[in-house]
Write a protein that holds these residues in place. Structure first.
Motif, PDB file in Angstrom:
ATOM      1  N   ARG A 212       0.839  -1.195   0.000  1.00 57.10           N
ATOM      2  CA  ARG A 212       0.000   0.000   0.000  1.00 57.10           C
ATOM      3  C   ARG A 212       0.876   1.248   0.000  1.00 57.10           C
ATOM      4  O   ARG A 212       0.471   2.319   0.434  1.00 57.10           O
ATOM      5  N   ALA A 213       2.102   1.105  -0.520  1.00 63.04           N
ATOM      6  CA  ALA A 213       3.024   2.231  -0.614  1.00 63.04           C
ATOM      7  C   ALA A 213       3.068   2.738  -2.045  1.00 63.04           C
ATOM      8  O   ALA A 213       2.642   2.065  -2.979  1.00 63.04           O
ATOM      9  N   LEU A 214       3.602   3.931  -2.186  1.00 62.78           N
ATOM     10  CA  LEU A 214       3.786   4.479  -3.521  1.00 62.78           C
ATOM     11  C   LEU A 214       4.839   3.670  -4.272  1.00 62.78           C
ATOM     12  O   LEU A 214       5.745   3.124  -3.658  1.00 62.78           O
ATOM     13  N   PRO A 215       4.724   3.533  -5.604  1.00 64.13           N
ATOM     14  CA  PRO A 215       3.843   4.308  -6.474  1.00 64.13           C
ATOM     15  C   PRO A 215       2.467   3.691  -6.725  1.00 64.13           C
ATOM     16  O   PRO A 215       1.785   4.092  -7.657  1.00 64.13           O
ATOM     17  N   HIS A 216       2.047   2.694  -5.950  1.00 57.45           N
ATOM     18  CA  HIS A 216       0.744   2.078  -6.187  1.00 57.45           C
ATOM     19  C   HIS A 216      -0.381   3.062  -5.854  1.00 57.45           C
ATOM     20  O   HIS A 216      -0.377   3.699  -4.795  1.00 57.45           O
ATOM     21  N   PRO A 217      -1.376   3.191  -6.730  1.00 56.02           N
ATOM     22  CA  PRO A 217      -2.458   4.162  -6.505  1.00 56.02           C
ATOM     23  C   PRO A 217      -3.270   3.909  -5.242  1.00 56.02           C
ATOM     24  O   PRO A 217      -3.962   4.813  -4.774  1.00 56.02           O
ATOM     25  N   VAL A 218      -3.201   2.693  -4.698  1.00 61.54           N
ATOM     26  CA  VAL A 218      -3.968   2.423  -3.484  1.00 61.54           C
ATOM     27  C   VAL A 218      -3.494   3.319  -2.332  1.00 61.54           C
ATOM     28  O   VAL A 218      -4.245   3.561  -1.381  1.00 61.54           O
ATOM     29  N   PHE A 219      -2.267   3.837  -2.432  1.00 61.86           N
ATOM     30  CA  PHE A 219      -1.794   4.806  -1.431  1.00 61.86           C
ATOM     31  C   PHE A 219      -2.700   6.034  -1.409  1.00 61.86           C
ATOM     32  O   PHE A 219      -3.064   6.536  -0.339  1.00 61.86           O
ATOM     33  N   TRP A 220      -3.068   6.514  -2.592  1.00 61.78           N
ATOM     34  CA  TRP A 220      -3.937   7.693  -2.661  1.00 61.78           C
ATOM     35  C   TRP A 220      -5.362   7.342  -2.240  1.00 61.78           C
ATOM     36  O   TRP A 220      -6.065   8.186  -1.658  1.00 61.78           O
ATOM     37  N   LEU A 221      -5.772   6.100  -2.496  1.00 59.67           N
ATOM     38  CA  LEU A 221      -7.066   5.651  -1.990  1.00 59.67           C
ATOM     39  C   LEU A 221      -7.071   5.683  -0.466  1.00 59.67           C
ATOM     40  O   LEU A 221      -8.062   6.104   0.152  1.00 59.67           O
ATOM     41  N   ASP A 222      -5.977   5.271   0.144  1.00 63.94           N
ATOM     42  CA  ASP A 222      -5.891   5.311   1.605  1.00 63.94           C
ATOM     43  C   ASP A 222      -6.020   6.739   2.134  1.00 63.94           C
ATOM     44  O   ASP A 222      -6.621   6.972   3.192  1.00 63.94           O
ATOM     45  N   GLN A 223      -5.440   7.699   1.412  1.00 68.30           N
ATOM     46  CA  GLN A 223      -5.565   9.098   1.837  1.00 68.30           C
ATOM     47  C   GLN A 223      -7.020   9.555   1.731  1.00 68.30           C
ATOM     48  O   GLN A 223      -7.516  10.280   2.597  1.00 68.30           O
ATOM     49  N   LEU A 225      -9.661   7.596   1.951  1.00 68.74           N
ATOM     50  CA  LEU A 225     -10.434   6.901   2.983  1.00 68.74           C
ATOM     51  C   LEU A 225     -10.205   7.510   4.361  1.00 68.74           C
ATOM     52  O   LEU A 225     -11.118   7.529   5.203  1.00 68.74           O
ATOM     53  N   ALA A 226      -8.994   8.002   4.604  1.00 70.89           N
ATOM     54  CA  ALA A 226      -8.708   8.614   5.902  1.00 70.89           C
ATOM     55  C   ALA A 226      -9.574   9.854   6.119  1.00 70.89           C
ATOM     56  O   ALA A 226     -10.025  10.125   7.237  1.00 70.89           O
ATOM     57  N   ALA A 227      -9.806  10.592   5.033  1.00 69.49           N
ATOM     58  CA  ALA A 227     -10.630  11.799   5.142  1.00 69.49           C
ATOM     59  C   ALA A 227     -12.112  11.500   4.975  1.00 69.49           C
ATOM     60  O   ALA A 227     -12.959  12.255   5.474  1.00 69.49           O
ATOM     61  N   HIS A 228     -12.423  10.401   4.278  1.00 69.16           N
ATOM     62  CA  HIS A 228     -13.826  10.067   3.986  1.00 69.16           C
ATOM     63  C   HIS A 228     -14.048   8.568   4.231  1.00 69.16           C
ATOM     64  O   HIS A 228     -14.153   7.776   3.299  1.00 69.16           O
ATOM     65  N   PRO A 229     -14.138   8.166   5.497  1.00 68.10           N
ATOM     66  CA  PRO A 229     -14.286   6.740   5.826  1.00 68.10           C
ATOM     67  C   PRO A 229     -15.602   6.142   5.345  1.00 68.10           C
ATOM     68  O   PRO A 229     -15.760   4.918   5.359  1.00 68.10           O
ATOM     69  N   GLU A 230     -16.524   6.976   4.888  1.00 69.60           N
ATOM     70  CA  GLU A 230     -17.796   6.449   4.398  1.00 69.60           C
ATOM     71  C   GLU A 230     -17.642   5.742   3.053  1.00 69.60           C
ATOM     72  O   GLU A 230     -18.513   4.962   2.646  1.00 69.60           O
ATOM     73  N   VAL A 231     -16.540   6.001   2.339  1.00 71.50           N
ATOM     74  CA  VAL A 231     -16.303   5.346   1.048  1.00 71.50           C
ATOM     75  C   VAL A 231     -15.910   3.892   1.300  1.00 71.50           C
ATOM     76  O   VAL A 231     -15.001   3.596   2.093  1.00 71.50           O
ATOM     77  N   GLN A 232     -16.573   2.963   0.622  1.00 68.28           N
ATOM     78  CA  GLN A 232     -16.301   1.544   0.769  1.00 68.28           C
ATOM     79  C   GLN A 232     -15.343   1.070  -0.331  1.00 68.28           C
ATOM     80  O   GLN A 232     -15.162   1.747  -1.350  1.00 68.28           O
ATOM     81  N   TYR A 475      -2.264  16.332  -0.511  1.00 69.69           N
ATOM     82  CA  TYR A 475      -1.270  15.682   0.362  1.00 69.69           C
ATOM     83  C   TYR A 475      -0.046  16.576   0.526  1.00 69.69           C
ATOM     84  O   TYR A 475       0.470  16.761   1.638  1.00 69.69           O
ATOM     85  N   TYR A 476       0.450  17.123  -0.577  1.00 70.10           N
ATOM     86  CA  TYR A 476       1.644  17.970  -0.500  1.00 70.10           C
ATOM     87  C   TYR A 476       1.383  19.225   0.315  1.00 70.10           C
ATOM     88  O   TYR A 476       2.180  19.592   1.193  1.00 70.10           O
TER      89      TYR A 476
END
Length: 666
Positions: A212-223, A225-232, A475-476
């Motif tokens: 779940r680290a970069l450069p995999h896009p799931v890293f950005w999905l984690d960001q 989800l952290a702000a919007h935990p309602e997303v499944q 993020y930046y």
């Protein structure tokens, strides 16, 4: 000026150039006419209609009739065009009173939530289109406001896709993650993602789950989800699951085979975008057959010229994709979503396609020659976005979250210390969206460095990141150091890389840069150009938000002007003085030069200000030998500086000091 067309058996017949854009930024003439309709589904992004070949038939016929002599016939060029603005709104709790659209700040015109308005009698050139009165629970996809190039006697479409949520920003309820498969499967699902995400809020993501680290896009999905935990989320590795789920969005399939024709993968991607078809090769053809999808096109023997001739009128006129044939899933989904023409040739062959694009368009990808790529794009009024390694951008681009502002801007009243030489370190290559959405954010060589925050640091950052991946953009800004030492972000050439001295439409470029820096909350513009041309640079400084310009030459590690300082209307253009770059200068050399500089009076001596460009790809150590990385070398450079003589600041603060003491106060 006429456009010469040579006809068999005739002398040259002079025809006025139809559909050409103008260099000057012009206003709306009096009395533009308005029409509206509820027709047709909108598309995701702005594009121009094909140049009107049929409109030339009558003039050409008249000219041929007069071919008995050698005289030229001048056909008058129309001076006005139109824009067709479409709104489409999805989600919940739609805005009950609709929206209002303005052209160049003129009187607003009401629009419904799903509506089409045509505004005609607009002068040829660039116009600023803004969708206003959008409810707080709704978000507009893409740039708003946006600049459109209007051609004479032509209609330029602009589609605003608005998404509304019950409350807060519009986001997908569930993100479905393709966890990866074979190269052929990844290509096929990438094309599917482009179609799916065009019609949703970004719910199909391509990313391995092993890390779940970069450069995999799931890293950005984690960001997200952290702000919007309602997303499944739901992950799957079976292509049939995704094809079955989204089959209703598909028209069929396009067949390619890189073993037969390496370029057929780009041809197929181009066709897939405008036909809503997935692309398959012999290894994945069975998935299309199992879903009973019909063949839309066989790209195996098609050339770029053939596909452009057949589908050219349907391609996005604001986006081109110059993408190598060896790439699999990267960038393809974004091209499909945006109905972009995808090709790959020697960069000197950009012109046949780039010439048909709207001014200030983007060319995503890369090429075999960086200089030729920048030059060819510039000469056709296009801007390069390095993005050939971007993953699942069609997904992240649709996550419409509010953009974060910069954490810190220095006050204009900040005091200038006596006896000091001011220096700013600026990390270059922030125009590379592939890097910004990859390891750049967390790798210790760059933004993830443990030394970040121990000294003031400035970073190139492309505003296009806010369009491609607003979660990464945030993020930046949200992770920037804002304590005793600051991180500062400056515009990397605007929306894309270009050479202003070779860019014909300077007025359009100025408007584009202005839009970019406002979008990204930036105040300094970094310009790269092989020529220092004040006729193209000075107009950029007219924007009130730009307080100064950093100039980089294309040679000598960007320091070919040796720190030269120029002024326009009280605003500084400061060229790079030093370059922390393997083979150019080491951290030791730069620290020694700064410590012995005789210029240490920021109040009375304008030579007391320097910019150090930091090359992100250098790997030597701080003395130019051994191993190191840009941020560790900078850390050592700062330790070597005599703090009684040298003050490290952000480039924005440096420009504030310069203006306050030698120009006009910002």
């Amino acid at each position: 000026m006429g456009h010469a067309v040579e006809m068999p058996g005739c002398e040259l017949v002079r025809l006025a150039r139809f559909g050409s854009t103008q260099k000057d930024l012009v206003g709306v003439p009096r009395g533009p006419s308005l029409s509206r309709s509820g027709q047709g589904p909108p598309e995701l992004s702005d594009r121009r209609t094909q140049r009107r070949g049929l409109a030339l038939v009558a003039p050409v016929a008249l000219a041929l009739a007069a071919c008995g002599g050698s005289e030229s016939i001048a056909v008058p060029t129309p001076s006005t065009g139109s824009v067709r603005i479409t709104t489409s709104t999805t989600g919940e709790n739609l805005d009950p009173d609709g929206y209002a659209v303005t052209v160049d700040g003129a009187t607003p015109r009401g629009m419904g939530v799903s509506d089409t308005v045509t505004i005609s009698q607009l002068s040829a050139g660039n116009h600023l289109i803004t969708l206003n009165q959008v409810a707080l629970n709704c978000a507009v996809g893409g740039l708003n406001p946006r600049t459109l190039g209007v051609s004479a006697d032509d209609t330029t479409p602009s589609d605003f896709a608005v998404r509304c949520a019950k409350d807060g920003p519009a986001l997908p309820q569930t993100v479905y993650i393709w966890t990866g498969g074979t190269s052929s499967q990844n290509v096929m699902i990438a094309s599917l993602a482009g179609i799916v995400n065009r019609n949703t809020s970004g719910e199909l993501l391509l990313s391995p789950l092993g890390s779940r680290a970069l450069p995999h896009p799931v890293f950005w999905l984690d960001q997200l989800l952290a702000a919007h935990p309602e997303v499944q989320t739901q992950a799957a590795g079976d292509p049939s699951f995704f094809i079955g789920r989204y089959k209703s969005m598909l028209s069929g399939y396009v067949l390619y085979d890189r073993a037969v024709n390496a370029h057929s993968i780009n041809v197929a991607t181009s066709i897939a975008g405008v036909t809503s078809a997935i692309i398959v090769d012999p290894a994945t053809l069975s998935y299309a057959a199992a879903a009973n999808l019909p063949l839309v096109a066989d790209a195996r023997s098609m050339t770029y010229s053939q596909v452009y001739a057949q589908y050219g009128s349907q391609f996005n006129r604001t986006m081109l994709f110059h993408h190598g044939t060896s790439f699999d899933e990267t960038l393809k989904d974004y091209a499909v979503m945006n109905k972009g023409f995808v090709f790959y040739t020697d960069p000197t062959a950009l012109s046949p396609f780039a010439a048909n694009q709207v001014h200030q368009g983007r060319v995503y990808g890369w090429g075999t020659s960086e200089y030729d790529l920048f030059a060819q794009a510039s000469q056709n009024n296009q801007q390069i976005v390095a993005g050939d390694w971007t993953w699942s951008s069609s997904t992240t681009a649709r996550w419409n979250v509010p953009l974060a502002p910069q954490a810190y801007h220095p006050p204009t009243t900040i005091a200038t210390e006596s006896g000091k030489h001011y220096v700013a370190f600026v990390m270059s290559d922030g125009d590379n969206v592939s890097s910004l959405t990859g390891a750049w954010a967390t790798d210790p060589r760059w933004f993830g460095s443990p030394y970040r925050g121990t000294f003031d640091m400035s970073w190139d950052l492309s505003s296009t990141l806010a369009e491609v991946n607003p979660v990464a953009f945030n993020y930046y800004y949200q992770h920037a150091s804002s304590g005793a030492h600051k991180d500062n972000f400056i515009s990397a050439h605007g929306a894309g890389t270009l050479f202003p001295s070779q860019y014909p439409d300077n007025a359009g470029l100025v408007a584009s840069i202005s839009q970019s820096i406002k979008l990204a909350d930036q105040r300094i513009i970094s310009i790269l150009d092989p020529s220092y041309d004040t006729t193209t640079l000075y107009p950029i400084l007219a924007d009130p938000q730009i307080i100064g310009m950093m100039f980089k030459t294309y040679d000598a590690g960007y320091r070919g002007r040796d720190g030269a300082l120029d002024w326009h209307n009280g605003k500084p253009i400061l060229s790079v003085k030093y370059s922390l770059w393997d083979g150019i200068q080491s951290a030791r050399e730069i620290a020694d030069a700064l410590n012995v500089s005789p210029h240490r009076d920021g109040v009375h001596d304008p030579a007391s200000y320097s910019i150090v460009n930091v090359h992100p790809w250098s790997t030597a150590g701080p003395t130019g030998t051994g191993s190191g990385n840009p941020m560790s070398n900078l850390h050592q450079l700062v330790l070597w500086l005599d703090s009684t003589k040298v003050s490290v600041v952000t480039i924005e603060e440096l420009m504030v000091h310069l203006r306050k003491n030698f120009g006009t106060s910002p």
